[in-house]
Design a protein around this motif. Structure first.
Motif, mmCIF file in Angstrom:
data_model
loop_
_atom_site.group_PDB
_atom_site.id
_atom_site.type_symbol
_atom_site.label_atom_id
_atom_site.label_comp_id
_atom_site.label_asym_id
_atom_site.label_seq_id
_atom_site.Cartn_x
_atom_site.Cartn_y
_atom_site.Cartn_z
ATOM 1 N N ARG A 207 -2.443 14.362 0.494
ATOM 2 C CA ARG A 207 -2.946 13.701 1.711
ATOM 3 C C ARG A 207 -3.670 12.401 1.339
ATOM 4 O O ARG A 207 -3.505 11.388 2.002
ATOM 5 C CB ARG A 207 -3.869 14.622 2.496
ATOM 6 C CG ARG A 207 -4.407 13.923 3.734
ATOM 7 C CD ARG A 207 -4.739 14.765 4.915
ATOM 8 N NE ARG A 207 -3.878 15.850 5.271
ATOM 9 C CZ ARG A 207 -2.728 15.752 5.948
ATOM 10 N NH1 ARG A 207 -2.267 14.574 6.297
ATOM 11 N NH2 ARG A 207 -2.033 16.819 6.247
ATOM 12 N N ASP A 208 -4.480 12.443 0.279
ATOM 13 C CA ASP A 208 -5.149 11.220 -0.179
ATOM 14 C C ASP A 208 -4.124 10.156 -0.575
ATOM 15 O O ASP A 208 -4.301 8.972 -0.276
ATOM 16 C CB ASP A 208 -6.066 11.510 -1.375
ATOM 17 C CG ASP A 208 -7.354 12.202 -0.978
ATOM 18 O OD1 ASP A 208 -7.678 12.227 0.229
ATOM 19 O OD2 ASP A 208 -8.030 12.732 -1.892
ATOM 20 N N THR A 209 -3.078 10.578 -1.247
ATOM 21 C CA THR A 209 -2.031 9.648 -1.656
ATOM 22 C C THR A 209 -1.348 9.045 -0.441
ATOM 23 O O THR A 209 -1.136 7.824 -0.370
ATOM 24 C CB THR A 209 -1.000 10.362 -2.561
ATOM 25 O OG1 THR A 209 -1.680 10.885 -3.703
ATOM 26 C CG2 THR A 209 0.100 9.418 -3.006
ATOM 27 N N ALA A 210 -1.008 9.873 0.544
ATOM 28 C CA ALA A 210 -0.377 9.376 1.769
ATOM 29 C C ALA A 210 -1.311 8.409 2.496
ATOM 30 O O ALA A 210 -0.862 7.369 2.996
ATOM 31 C CB ALA A 210 0.007 10.541 2.676
ATOM 32 N N SER A 211 -2.588 8.720 2.524
ATOM 33 C CA SER A 211 -3.562 7.831 3.174
ATOM 34 C C SER A 211 -3.632 6.485 2.458
ATOM 35 O O SER A 211 -3.754 5.435 3.102
ATOM 36 C CB SER A 211 -4.947 8.476 3.197
ATOM 37 O OG SER A 211 -4.941 9.605 4.024
ATOM 38 N N PHE A 212 -3.565 6.520 1.147
ATOM 39 C CA PHE A 212 -3.581 5.271 0.374
ATOM 40 C C PHE A 212 -2.349 4.434 0.695
ATOM 41 O O PHE A 212 -2.462 3.222 0.933
ATOM 42 C CB PHE A 212 -3.664 5.576 -1.121
ATOM 43 C CG PHE A 212 -3.640 4.341 -1.970
ATOM 44 C CD1 PHE A 212 -4.728 3.473 -1.977
ATOM 45 C CD2 PHE A 212 -2.542 4.043 -2.755
ATOM 46 C CE1 PHE A 212 -4.711 2.323 -2.756
ATOM 47 C CE2 PHE A 212 -2.519 2.895 -3.534
ATOM 48 C CZ PHE A 212 -3.604 2.034 -3.539
ATOM 49 N N PHE A 213 -1.165 5.043 0.725
ATOM 50 C CA PHE A 213 0.055 4.300 1.056
ATOM 51 C C PHE A 213 -0.024 3.736 2.474
ATOM 52 O O PHE A 213 0.387 2.603 2.726
ATOM 53 C CB PHE A 213 1.295 5.179 0.903
ATOM 54 C CG PHE A 213 1.625 5.531 -0.520
ATOM 55 C CD1 PHE A 213 1.334 4.678 -1.565
ATOM 56 C CD2 PHE A 213 2.242 6.730 -0.813
ATOM 57 C CE1 PHE A 213 1.643 5.005 -2.875
ATOM 58 C CE2 PHE A 213 2.564 7.065 -2.116
ATOM 59 C CZ PHE A 213 2.258 6.202 -3.160
ATOM 60 N N GLU A 214 -0.565 4.521 3.403
ATOM 61 C CA GLU A 214 -0.723 4.048 4.777
ATOM 62 C C GLU A 214 -1.675 2.843 4.817
ATOM 63 O O GLU A 214 -1.411 1.842 5.478
ATOM 64 C CB GLU A 214 -1.258 5.168 5.664
ATOM 65 C CG GLU A 214 -1.494 4.739 7.099
ATOM 66 C CD GLU A 214 -2.124 5.837 7.941
ATOM 67 O OE1 GLU A 214 -1.903 5.812 9.158
ATOM 68 O OE2 GLU A 214 -2.840 6.700 7.385
ATOM 69 N N PHE A 215 -2.783 2.936 4.081
ATOM 70 C CA PHE A 215 -3.747 1.841 4.002
ATOM 71 C C PHE A 215 -3.081 0.574 3.468
ATOM 72 O O PHE A 215 -3.240 -0.512 4.039
ATOM 73 C CB PHE A 215 -4.921 2.253 3.099
ATOM 74 C CG PHE A 215 -5.886 1.141 2.822
ATOM 75 C CD1 PHE A 215 -6.868 0.812 3.739
ATOM 76 C CD2 PHE A 215 -5.814 0.438 1.632
ATOM 77 C CE1 PHE A 215 -7.764 -0.215 3.477
ATOM 78 C CE2 PHE A 215 -6.701 -0.590 1.367
ATOM 79 C CZ PHE A 215 -7.676 -0.928 2.293
ATOM 80 N N LEU A 216 -2.322 0.705 2.388
ATOM 81 C CA LEU A 216 -1.638 -0.459 1.828
ATOM 82 C C LEU A 216 -0.656 -1.063 2.824
ATOM 83 O O LEU A 216 -0.584 -2.295 2.966
ATOM 84 C CB LEU A 216 -0.901 -0.081 0.544
ATOM 85 C CG LEU A 216 -1.754 0.174 -0.687
ATOM 86 C CD1 LEU A 216 -0.869 0.592 -1.856
ATOM 87 C CD2 LEU A 216 -2.578 -1.052 -1.051
ATOM 88 N N ALA A 217 0.105 -0.221 3.503
ATOM 89 C CA ALA A 217 1.086 -0.717 4.472
ATOM 90 C C ALA A 217 0.404 -1.468 5.609
ATOM 91 O O ALA A 217 0.931 -2.469 6.101
ATOM 92 C CB ALA A 217 1.911 0.451 5.024
ATOM 93 N N ILE A 218 -0.774 -1.024 6.006
ATOM 94 C CA ILE A 218 -1.513 -1.701 7.078
ATOM 95 C C ILE A 218 -2.134 -3.001 6.581
ATOM 96 O O ILE A 218 -2.089 -4.028 7.267
ATOM 97 C CB ILE A 218 -2.601 -0.762 7.655
ATOM 98 C CG1 ILE A 218 -1.933 0.384 8.415
ATOM 99 C CG2 ILE A 218 -3.577 -1.523 8.546
ATOM 100 C CD1 ILE A 218 -2.885 1.526 8.767
ATOM 101 N N GLU A 219 -2.713 -2.978 5.402
ATOM 102 C CA GLU A 219 -3.449 -4.130 4.879
ATOM 103 C C GLU A 219 -2.574 -5.208 4.236
ATOM 104 O O GLU A 219 -2.957 -6.373 4.207
ATOM 105 C CB GLU A 219 -4.495 -3.666 3.861
ATOM 106 C CG GLU A 219 -5.600 -2.832 4.471
ATOM 107 C CD GLU A 219 -6.443 -3.601 5.464
ATOM 108 O OE1 GLU A 219 -6.747 -4.794 5.229
ATOM 109 O OE2 GLU A 219 -6.802 -3.006 6.498
ATOM 110 N N MET A 220 -1.426 -4.833 3.711
ATOM 111 C CA MET A 220 -0.605 -5.773 2.955
ATOM 112 C C MET A 220 -0.186 -7.002 3.756
ATOM 113 O O MET A 220 -0.296 -8.128 3.247
ATOM 114 C CB MET A 220 0.626 -5.063 2.382
ATOM 115 C CG MET A 220 1.328 -5.865 1.322
ATOM 116 S SD MET A 220 0.349 -6.163 -0.160
ATOM 117 C CE MET A 220 0.241 -4.536 -0.823
ATOM 118 N N PRO A 221 0.272 -6.879 4.998
ATOM 119 C CA PRO A 221 0.671 -8.093 5.731
ATOM 120 C C PRO A 221 -0.469 -9.109 5.864
ATOM 121 O O PRO A 221 -0.261 -10.304 5.663
ATOM 122 C CB PRO A 221 1.117 -7.564 7.093
ATOM 123 C CG PRO A 221 1.541 -6.159 6.828
ATOM 124 C CD PRO A 221 0.596 -5.669 5.758
ATOM 125 N N ALA A 222 -1.669 -8.641 6.176
ATOM 126 C CA ALA A 222 -2.795 -9.564 6.317
ATOM 127 C C ALA A 222 -3.160 -10.188 4.976
ATOM 128 O O ALA A 222 -3.469 -11.384 4.897
ATOM 129 C CB ALA A 222 -4.000 -8.834 6.907
#
Length: 151
Positions: free
Chosen positions: A125-140
């Motif tokens: 779950r922590d790993t999935a949350s990290f990937f989700e965070f990166l996907a959200i933050e990467m464009p900005a």
């Protein structure tokens, strides 16, 4: 190619290998970075790196697949030229964004497999949350990078 450039190519290639990139693509990429034009033919790459054309073929295929270089053909020529993208790191990262979503989904599937309340489930779950965070933050982040580089 000067001895100093050759040493740089090998040192930087070694850093890329340590980060997980295969050796020959690392050497080709480092060499392209160290050329003024950022463009070389497969013959030029093979000569400068003192390797076989087959080694270059596999290396440029890898680098093309991971979006660090592209293959072009000069008008009126039969020779392929391999070149860096104008902003090779940005391009490589942008093309990786969809992978983050795939990785997140795959990890979420793993949570069901191991159970959400297990140590492995919490780690996934922590790993999935990290990937989700990166996907959200990467464009900005990438937008800010482009803005910083603009005159």
């Amino acid at each position: 190619m000067t001895e100093e450039v050759s040493r740089f190519v090998e040192r930087f290639a070694s850093v890329l290998v340590d980060a997980g990139m295969p050796r020959m693509p690392s050497r080709v990429f480092a060499l392209l970075l160290a050329t003024d034009s950022g463009r070389l033919t497969s013959v030029e790459l093979a000569e400068r790196l003192q390797v076989s054309p087959a080694a270059i073929s596999g290396a440029v295929r890898y680098l093309t697949q991971v979006s660090l270089i592209s293959r072009e053909r000069e008008p009126g020529s039969r020779k392929d030229v391999y070149r860096l993208h104008d902003d090779q790191w940005y391009e490589a990262i942008v093309r990786r964004e969809p992978l983050l979503t795939r990785w997140e989904r795959a990890v979420l599937d793993g949570i069901d497999a191991v159970g959400p309340d297990t140590p492995a489930g919490r780690r996934l779950r922590d790993t999935a949350s990290f990937f989700e965070f990166l996907a959200i933050e990467m464009p900005a982040l990438l937008t800010r990078w482009r803005e910083q580089r603009s005159p």
